[in-house]
Scaffold this motif. Structure first.
Motif, PDB file in Angstrom:
ATOM      1  N   ILE A 229      -2.282   8.185   5.759  1.00  0.00           N
ATOM      2  CA  ILE A 229      -1.228   7.596   6.594  1.00  0.00           C
ATOM      3  C   ILE A 229      -1.794   6.492   7.479  1.00  0.00           C
ATOM      4  O   ILE A 229      -1.228   5.405   7.579  1.00  0.00           O
ATOM      5  CB  ILE A 229      -0.545   8.685   7.444  1.00  0.00           C
ATOM      6  CG1 ILE A 229       0.241   9.641   6.550  1.00  0.00           C
ATOM      7  CG2 ILE A 229       0.382   8.056   8.489  1.00  0.00           C
ATOM      8  CD1 ILE A 229       0.757  10.874   7.257  1.00  0.00           C
ATOM      9  N   PHE A 230      -2.938   6.746   8.116  1.00  0.00           N
ATOM     10  CA  PHE A 230      -3.535   5.722   8.969  1.00  0.00           C
ATOM     11  C   PHE A 230      -3.996   4.514   8.170  1.00  0.00           C
ATOM     12  O   PHE A 230      -3.951   3.378   8.653  1.00  0.00           O
ATOM     13  CB  PHE A 230      -4.710   6.312   9.761  1.00  0.00           C
ATOM     14  CG  PHE A 230      -4.308   6.975  11.040  1.00  0.00           C
ATOM     15  CD1 PHE A 230      -4.053   6.235  12.180  1.00  0.00           C
ATOM     16  CD2 PHE A 230      -4.173   8.353  11.114  1.00  0.00           C
ATOM     17  CE1 PHE A 230      -3.684   6.839  13.366  1.00  0.00           C
ATOM     18  CE2 PHE A 230      -3.805   8.968  12.295  1.00  0.00           C
ATOM     19  CZ  PHE A 230      -3.555   8.214  13.424  1.00  0.00           C
ATOM     20  N   SER A 231      -4.447   4.741   6.934  1.00  0.00           N
ATOM     21  CA  SER A 231      -4.933   3.642   6.100  1.00  0.00           C
ATOM     22  C   SER A 231      -3.800   2.797   5.534  1.00  0.00           C
ATOM     23  O   SER A 231      -3.995   1.631   5.184  1.00  0.00           O
ATOM     24  CB  SER A 231      -5.778   4.192   4.935  1.00  0.00           C
ATOM     25  OG  SER A 231      -6.925   4.855   5.418  1.00  0.00           O
ATOM     26  N   ASN A 232      -2.607   3.394   5.428  1.00  0.00           N
ATOM     27  CA  ASN A 232      -1.465   2.696   4.818  1.00  0.00           C
ATOM     28  C   ASN A 232      -0.220   2.856   5.691  1.00  0.00           C
ATOM     29  O   ASN A 232       0.811   3.365   5.248  1.00  0.00           O
ATOM     30  CB  ASN A 232      -1.201   3.238   3.412  1.00  0.00           C
ATOM     31  CG  ASN A 232      -2.361   3.004   2.475  1.00  0.00           C
ATOM     32  OD1 ASN A 232      -2.535   1.925   1.924  1.00  0.00           O
ATOM     33  ND2 ASN A 232      -3.186   4.040   2.291  1.00  0.00           N
ATOM     34  N   LYS A 233      -0.333   2.411   6.933  1.00  0.00           N
ATOM     35  CA  LYS A 233       0.761   2.616   7.886  1.00  0.00           C
ATOM     36  C   LYS A 233       2.070   1.986   7.413  1.00  0.00           C
ATOM     37  O   LYS A 233       3.137   2.569   7.578  1.00  0.00           O
ATOM     38  CB  LYS A 233       0.374   2.044   9.251  1.00  0.00           C
ATOM     39  CG  LYS A 233      -0.716   2.802   9.968  1.00  0.00           C
ATOM     40  CD  LYS A 233      -0.888   2.269  11.376  1.00  0.00           C
ATOM     41  CE  LYS A 233      -1.327   0.809  11.358  1.00  0.00           C
ATOM     42  NZ  LYS A 233      -1.511   0.268  12.723  1.00  0.00           N
ATOM     43  N   ASP A 234       1.976   0.792   6.838  1.00  0.00           N
ATOM     44  CA  ASP A 234       3.195   0.111   6.402  1.00  0.00           C
ATOM     45  C   ASP A 234       3.907   0.890   5.302  1.00  0.00           C
ATOM     46  O   ASP A 234       5.137   0.940   5.245  1.00  0.00           O
ATOM     47  CB  ASP A 234       2.870  -1.300   5.914  1.00  0.00           C
ATOM     48  CG  ASP A 234       2.446  -2.226   7.048  1.00  0.00           C
ATOM     49  OD1 ASP A 234       2.742  -1.895   8.211  1.00  0.00           O
ATOM     50  OD2 ASP A 234       1.818  -3.260   6.783  1.00  0.00           O
ATOM     51  N   LYS A 235       3.130   1.504   4.419  1.00  0.00           N
ATOM     52  CA  LYS A 235       3.700   2.285   3.317  1.00  0.00           C
ATOM     53  C   LYS A 235       4.462   3.502   3.840  1.00  0.00           C
ATOM     54  O   LYS A 235       5.528   3.858   3.310  1.00  0.00           O
ATOM     55  CB  LYS A 235       2.585   2.741   2.376  1.00  0.00           C
ATOM     56  CG  LYS A 235       3.026   3.724   1.309  1.00  0.00           C
ATOM     57  CD  LYS A 235       1.845   4.205   0.483  1.00  0.00           C
ATOM     58  CE  LYS A 235       2.241   5.306  -0.495  1.00  0.00           C
ATOM     59  NZ  LYS A 235       1.070   5.806  -1.269  1.00  0.00           N
ATOM     60  N   PHE A 236       3.931   4.137   4.884  1.00  0.00           N
ATOM     61  CA  PHE A 236       4.517   5.385   5.365  1.00  0.00           C
ATOM     62  C   PHE A 236       5.471   5.194   6.546  1.00  0.00           C
ATOM     63  O   PHE A 236       6.133   6.153   6.954  1.00  0.00           O
ATOM     64  CB  PHE A 236       3.411   6.363   5.767  1.00  0.00           C
ATOM     65  CG  PHE A 236       2.632   6.897   4.600  1.00  0.00           C
ATOM     66  CD1 PHE A 236       3.156   7.894   3.809  1.00  0.00           C
ATOM     67  CD2 PHE A 236       1.391   6.374   4.283  1.00  0.00           C
ATOM     68  CE1 PHE A 236       2.451   8.388   2.727  1.00  0.00           C
ATOM     69  CE2 PHE A 236       0.675   6.857   3.207  1.00  0.00           C
ATOM     70  CZ  PHE A 236       1.205   7.865   2.412  1.00  0.00           C
ATOM     71  N   LYS A 237       5.561   3.983   7.068  1.00  0.00           N
ATOM     72  CA  LYS A 237       6.431   3.741   8.212  1.00  0.00           C
ATOM     73  C   LYS A 237       7.865   4.149   7.901  1.00  0.00           C
ATOM     74  O   LYS A 237       8.433   3.765   6.878  1.00  0.00           O
ATOM     75  CB  LYS A 237       6.378   2.263   8.606  1.00  0.00           C
ATOM     76  CG  LYS A 237       7.242   1.922   9.816  1.00  0.00           C
ATOM     77  CD  LYS A 237       7.102   0.454  10.194  1.00  0.00           C
ATOM     78  CE  LYS A 237       7.943   0.120  11.411  1.00  0.00           C
ATOM     79  NZ  LYS A 237       7.794  -1.305  11.803  1.00  0.00           N
TER      80      LYS A 237
END
Length: 234
Positions: A146-154
């Motif tokens: 989640i931290f590595s792909n914030k935009d994906k999980f926003k």
């Protein structure tokens, strides 16, 4: 996220990446104090032993004697803000005068709890402004992803598992739970102010990921889970 272990068990603690404790107190002398990012890093001495500890950013004077409460030991922890890797480090709570004994996620929670004892406080609506609650099935993932792909999980629903590091019940009508998955930690807020989760327990949580949220009053988060629903696994 963890059960009581004393400093004398250090060899056991270091056999894994981390070990857990429940507010074990340590009276230490501060040898060095460095403020960096959200933390104050302290080189301390306790009964002839020297080690590093990290607390929520707080001005601490060198040569002062303080009591910190043990939360979790970590091995090979890299501080990005210091660009330094600690062979071992104790993440601890520094109970501030007037709120000692309050189990907080953030020190500001303790101030709020203390204030609530003196007056009736309703949940602050700011906590619910601009909060996106997603629909649809949750994505099974982990905190590091989640931290590595914030935009994906926003604004997406996620399902993650981890151990409970800290719990603050009845804080402005919510329960705030910090969980750790072996690499990263994140806070999930539950709208149930009496959420029954305990430090050290493994839990599953389903909730919506919000990013770059600032609720005011010092509550600002790069990543936070909201509308969390918790299930204790063991």
């Amino acid at each position: 996220m963890y059960k009581k272990l004393t400093l004398g068990c250090l060899s056991i603690l270091l056999s894994a990446n981390l070990a857990f404790a429940l507010n074990e107190p340590h009276e230490v002398k501060v040898l060095e104090s460095i403020n960096s990012g959200a933390y104050t890093y302290l080189k301390v001495e306790e009964k002839g032993e020297q080690y590093w500890a990290a607390i929520t950013k707080t001005p601490i004077k060198v040569d002062s004697v303080i009591t910190i409460k043990e939360q979790v030991w970590m091995k090979d922890f890299k501080s990005k803000t210091l660009n330094k890797t600690f062979d071992k480090i104790l993440f601890a709570e520094f109970p501030k005068k007037g709120i000692s004994g309050v189990d907080n996620i953030h020190s500001i929670h303790g101030d709020m709890i203390k204030k609530k004892q003196k007056q009736t406080m309703k949940p602050n609506p700011k906590f619910n402004e601009n909060i996106v609650i997603a629909n649809g099935s949750p994505i099974k993932t982990n905190i590091s992803e989640i931290f590595s792909n914030k935009d994906k999980f926003k604004n997406k629903n996620v399902e993650i598992q981890g151990r409970v590091l800290q719990v603050s019940n009845k804080v402005m009508g919510n329960t705030w739970v910090k969980i750790y998955d072996g690499k990263e930690a994140v806070i999930f807020r539950s709208p149930n102010e009496d959420e029954k989760v305990s430090i050290g327990k493994k839990v599953k949580v389903v909730g919506t990921i919000n990013t770059n949220v600032d609720y005011g009053f010092g509550y600002a988060y790069e990543v936070i889970g909201v509308n969390g629903k918790f299930e204790v696994l063991n």
